[in-house]
Scaffold this motif. Structure first.
Motif, PDB file in Angstrom:
ATOM      1  N   ALA A 139      33.211  -9.647  43.358  1.00 38.99           N
ATOM      2  CA  ALA A 139      34.448  -9.345  43.015  1.00 38.99           C
ATOM      3  C   ALA A 139      34.960 -10.547  42.161  1.00 38.99           C
ATOM      4  O   ALA A 139      35.732 -10.530  41.252  1.00 38.99           O
ATOM      5  N   ASP A 140      34.570 -11.768  42.461  1.00 44.69           N
ATOM      6  CA  ASP A 140      35.119 -13.105  41.448  1.00 44.69           C
ATOM      7  C   ASP A 140      34.227 -13.297  40.386  1.00 44.69           C
ATOM      8  O   ASP A 140      34.421 -14.364  39.564  1.00 44.69           O
ATOM      9  N   ALA A 141      33.170 -12.479  39.946  1.00 46.02           N
ATOM     10  CA  ALA A 141      32.290 -12.511  38.683  1.00 46.02           C
ATOM     11  C   ALA A 141      33.146 -12.548  37.641  1.00 46.02           C
ATOM     12  O   ALA A 141      34.113 -11.806  37.239  1.00 46.02           O
ATOM     13  N   ILE A 142      32.483 -13.058  36.365  1.00 43.81           N
ATOM     14  CA  ILE A 142      33.208 -13.013  35.188  1.00 43.81           C
ATOM     15  C   ILE A 142      32.272 -12.690  33.914  1.00 43.81           C
ATOM     16  O   ILE A 142      31.243 -13.087  33.953  1.00 43.81           O
ATOM     17  N   CYS A 143      32.706 -11.473  33.486  1.00 38.48           N
ATOM     18  CA  CYS A 143      31.928 -10.993  32.130  1.00 38.48           C
ATOM     19  C   CYS A 143      32.478 -11.635  30.848  1.00 38.48           C
ATOM     20  O   CYS A 143      33.638 -11.487  30.840  1.00 38.48           O
ATOM     21  N   VAL A 144      31.810 -12.412  30.156  1.00 33.82           N
ATOM     22  CA  VAL A 144      32.107 -13.282  29.144  1.00 33.82           C
ATOM     23  C   VAL A 144      31.918 -12.582  27.713  1.00 33.82           C
ATOM     24  O   VAL A 144      32.238 -12.965  26.620  1.00 33.82           O
ATOM     25  N   GLY A 145      31.225 -11.345  27.631  1.00 28.66           N
ATOM     26  CA  GLY A 145      31.038 -10.468  26.635  1.00 28.66           C
ATOM     27  C   GLY A 145      29.821  -9.633  26.815  1.00 28.66           C
ATOM     28  O   GLY A 145      29.203  -9.379  27.919  1.00 28.66           O
ATOM     29  N   ALA A 146      29.452  -8.825  25.600  1.00 28.87           N
ATOM     30  CA  ALA A 146      28.355  -7.950  25.657  1.00 28.87           C
ATOM     31  C   ALA A 146      27.720  -8.064  24.275  1.00 28.87           C
ATOM     32  O   ALA A 146      28.431  -8.429  23.202  1.00 28.87           O
ATOM     33  N   GLY A 147      26.408  -7.975  24.481  1.00 32.52           N
ATOM     34  CA  GLY A 147      25.683  -8.000  23.057  1.00 32.52           C
ATOM     35  C   GLY A 147      24.916  -7.029  23.007  1.00 32.52           C
ATOM     36  O   GLY A 147      24.289  -6.255  23.814  1.00 32.52           O
ATOM     37  N   VAL A 148      24.356  -6.272  21.717  1.00 33.77           N
ATOM     38  CA  VAL A 148      23.781  -5.137  21.612  1.00 33.77           C
ATOM     39  C   VAL A 148      22.681  -5.355  20.501  1.00 33.77           C
ATOM     40  O   VAL A 148      22.951  -5.892  19.372  1.00 33.77           O
ATOM     41  N   ALA A 149      21.345  -4.979  20.803  1.00 31.35           N
ATOM     42  CA  ALA A 149      20.325  -5.102  19.990  1.00 31.35           C
ATOM     43  C   ALA A 149      19.916  -3.734  19.275  1.00 31.35           C
ATOM     44  O   ALA A 149      19.727  -2.750  20.249  1.00 31.35           O
ATOM     45  N   VAL A 150      20.020  -3.573  17.930  1.00 28.76           N
ATOM     46  CA  VAL A 150      19.642  -2.433  17.390  1.00 28.76           C
ATOM     47  C   VAL A 150      18.343  -2.422  16.481  1.00 28.76           C
ATOM     48  O   VAL A 150      18.412  -3.816  15.852  1.00 28.76           O
ATOM     49  N   CYS A 151      17.793  -1.244  16.289  1.00 27.46           N
ATOM     50  CA  CYS A 151      16.563  -1.283  15.165  1.00 27.46           C
ATOM     51  C   CYS A 151      17.610  -0.859  13.795  1.00 27.46           C
ATOM     52  O   CYS A 151      17.900   0.168  13.715  1.00 27.46           O
ATOM     53  N   GLY A 152      17.699  -1.785  12.968  1.00 24.35           N
ATOM     54  CA  GLY A 152      18.393  -1.314  11.652  1.00 24.35           C
ATOM     55  C   GLY A 152      19.142  -2.454  11.154  1.00 24.35           C
ATOM     56  O   GLY A 152      18.915  -3.656  11.637  1.00 24.35           O
ATOM     57  N   MET A 153      19.811  -2.559   9.813  1.00 21.94           N
ATOM     58  CA  MET A 153      20.329  -3.399   9.275  1.00 21.94           C
ATOM     59  C   MET A 153      21.805  -3.747   9.653  1.00 21.94           C
ATOM     60  O   MET A 153      22.498  -2.602   9.636  1.00 21.94           O
ATOM     61  N   VAL A 154      22.336  -4.823  10.322  1.00 23.05           N
ATOM     62  CA  VAL A 154      23.515  -4.798  10.978  1.00 23.05           C
ATOM     63  C   VAL A 154      24.172  -5.899   9.859  1.00 23.05           C
ATOM     64  O   VAL A 154      23.816  -7.024   9.757  1.00 23.05           O
ATOM     65  N   ARG A 155      25.540  -5.278   9.642  1.00 24.60           N
ATOM     66  CA  ARG A 155      26.399  -6.086   9.051  1.00 24.60           C
ATOM     67  C   ARG A 155      27.087  -7.223  10.032  1.00 24.60           C
ATOM     68  O   ARG A 155      27.523  -6.821  10.975  1.00 24.60           O
ATOM     69  N   ARG A 156      26.977  -8.646   9.483  1.00 26.24           N
ATOM     70  CA  ARG A 156      27.284  -9.667  10.465  1.00 26.24           C
ATOM     71  C   ARG A 156      28.686  -9.677  10.677  1.00 26.24           C
ATOM     72  O   ARG A 156      29.389  -9.978  11.875  1.00 26.24           O
ATOM     73  N   ASP A 157      29.565  -9.277   9.819  1.00 28.18           N
ATOM     74  CA  ASP A 157      30.834  -9.427   9.896  1.00 28.18           C
ATOM     75  C   ASP A 157      31.365  -8.455  11.195  1.00 28.18           C
ATOM     76  O   ASP A 157      32.365  -9.080  11.771  1.00 28.18           O
ATOM     77  N   ASP A 158      31.110  -7.300  11.268  1.00 28.96           N
ATOM     78  CA  ASP A 158      31.723  -6.278  12.161  1.00 28.96           C
ATOM     79  C   ASP A 158      30.851  -5.663  13.023  1.00 28.96           C
ATOM     80  O   ASP A 158      30.969  -4.891  13.707  1.00 28.96           O
ATOM     81  N   GLY A 159      29.303  -5.819  12.959  1.00 31.86           N
ATOM     82  CA  GLY A 159      28.296  -5.250  13.743  1.00 31.86           C
ATOM     83  C   GLY A 159      28.120  -3.818  13.458  1.00 31.86           C
ATOM     84  O   GLY A 159      27.107  -2.952  14.152  1.00 31.86           O
ATOM     85  N   LEU A 160      28.422  -3.248  12.151  1.00 33.83           N
ATOM     86  CA  LEU A 160      28.287  -2.070  11.676  1.00 33.83           C
ATOM     87  C   LEU A 160      26.881  -1.968  11.109  1.00 33.83           C
ATOM     88  O   LEU A 160      26.350  -2.672  10.661  1.00 33.83           O
ATOM     89  N   VAL A 161      25.947  -0.980  11.865  1.00 33.45           N
ATOM     90  CA  VAL A 161      24.860  -0.632  11.636  1.00 33.45           C
ATOM     91  C   VAL A 161      24.759   0.036  10.167  1.00 33.45           C
ATOM     92  O   VAL A 161      24.893   1.438  10.083  1.00 33.45           O
ATOM     93  N   ARG A 162      24.380  -0.871   8.941  1.00 35.95           N
ATOM     94  CA  ARG A 162      24.449   0.061   7.567  1.00 35.95           C
ATOM     95  C   ARG A 162      23.459   0.939   7.575  1.00 35.95           C
ATOM     96  O   ARG A 162      23.735   1.958   6.808  1.00 35.95           O
ATOM     97  N   LEU A 163      22.283   0.615   7.928  1.00 35.39           N
ATOM     98  CA  LEU A 163      21.201   1.467   8.013  1.00 35.39           C
ATOM     99  C   LEU A 163      19.994   1.234   8.916  1.00 35.39           C
ATOM    100  O   LEU A 163      19.605   0.179   9.246  1.00 35.39           O
TER     101      LEU A 163
END
Length: 393
Positions: A139-163
């Motif tokens: 109950a007292d745990a803290i989630c500080v964020g989430a990360g996603v790894a994908v097979c593809g070309m990822v735009r750094r600014d917003d995480g859009l998978v371009r291709l």
């Protein structure tokens, strides 16, 4: 004259440095932190007190040391309490994990992924896996964020998978889709699977201590994570490392990217299965069957493995000449190919790479194994916390 950093800036920088050290290296004595960070004992004491107050670390007596005198307190990351969610979107499967501060995988889930599944369809499945894991979170745990790894070309600014040629994705907003489905107020960071796996192996895996590393990751296609001078090298927009699309055969076989003669058409899933006479098969299990058949003496499978190994060595030699790494790591299906064709790979590397570049390069498999993309995705999520530890919660 530009003003120097304020006392608050220095304090936050020192807090981040201390927390990062404990996050990467685990339990560390105050005395070791004093030496490593170059700060005095009272400063280390104040910093650890600040981090303890917000629940990021704990302090306690060490185990019996056998030495006389008062032992130095040990600082430990609060792995069970402070965590990030990590996702890996792969060609044939989806994986989710809860990773604690310090890199410990606390929980995990895995789902089959039908090929062609788009981000809007994958996100609810990943969110469902997280909701299962949330039932076991303190109950007292803290989630500080989430990360996603994908097979593809990822735009750094917003995480859009371009291709993502191997996943069939074009301009897919996987980060935004996951954030919407999660319904929790934490940032979601997206990265290329090879890049984040390299990040993980460099931080806490086989490449720890190496400042120049290539991590080759294979599934249907092939990509690379590049560490240069101790820093991730991702290019201007974040699209660097697409080594599978090096052109190695003029007017060669069509690639899923739309070009011809790409390196991955020779060493990726389709190329190896085609050479083994198994074009109708697909997936990692099918590749493992080819390697097993070659090991048992199947002539066509042996020829396919030798040819793919030769092409892998050819490409690695070019990359070694360009980047002069200390280590090349083979992950995903590239690990399987490396283990099956090490002799061909090393032979081609020795004949094609420059002698000066070969002097210190080591060929390795991932220490973190299949967890490297998940741990790397979590590392993306932890970066914000490590940059400003007092911004947690």
């Amino acid at each position: 004259m530009r003003p120097g950093p304020s006392q608050d800036d220095v304090r936050r920088q020192n807090l981040g440095a201390l927390l990062r050290h404990v996050h990467v290296h685990g339990a560390t004595t105050r005395a070791e932190l004093t030496t490593t960070l170059g700060l005095n004992r009272s400063t280390i004491g104040a910093l650890t007190a600040d981090l303890s107050a917000v629940g990021l670390v704990s302090e306690g007596a060490p185990k019996e040391t056998g030495r006389a005198g008062r032992p130095s307190l040990v600082v430990r990351p609060e792995s069970a309490r402070v965590y990030a969610y990590a996702y890996s979107v792969e060609v044939d499967r989806l994986r989710a994990a809860r990773v604690g501060l310090g890199g410990a995988v606390l929980d995990r889930r895995e789902l089959d992924r039908p090929r062609g599944l788009l981000a809007a369809e994958a996100a609810p499945l990943l969110a469902g896996a997280v909701k299962e894991m949330q039932q076991l979170v303190p109950a007292d745990a803290i989630c500080v964020g989430a990360g996603v790894a994908v097979c593809g070309m990822v735009r750094r600014d917003d995480g859009l998978v371009r291709l993502g040629p191997t996943t069939g994705w074009v301009d897919e907003p996987i980060g935004a889709a996951v954030a919407d489905e999660l319904g929790i107020d934490v940032p979601v960071t997206v990265g290329n699977v090879a890049d984040v796996a390299a990040f993980a192996e460099h931080a806490r895996g086989v490449a720890a201590g190496c400042d120049n590393v290539l991590y080759l990751y294979g599934d249907v296609g092939v990509g690379a994570g590049i560490i240069a001078g101790g820093r991730r090298l991702t290019g201007h927009g974040g699209y660097g490392g697409e080594v599978g699309h090096m052109k190695v055969v003029r007017d060669g076989r069509p690639c899923e990217c739309g070009a011809r003669g790409c390196w991955e058409t020779e060493i990726g899933e389709h190329g190896l299965l085609r050479a083994a006479g198994r074009s109708d098969a697909r997936g990692r299990d099918a590749l493992l069957e080819v390697f097993d058949a070659a090991d048992r003496g199947d002539a066509r499978a042996q020829t396919a493995v030798r040819q793919a190994g030769d092409w892998l060595g050819f490409g690695v030699a070019n990359l070694v000449n360009v980047f002069n790494p200390e280590m090349v790591i083979f992950g995903g299906t590239m690990r399987d190919l490396y283990l099956a064709a090490a002799a061909q790979i090393r032979s081609r590397l020795n004949s094609n790479a420059l002698g000066a570049c070969l002097e210190h390069v080591r060929l390795r498999t991932p220490k973190l194994g299949e967890d490297a993309p998940l741990i790397g995705a979590a590392e993306l999520a932890f970066e914000r916390l490590l940059a400003d530890p007092l911004d947690v919660g």
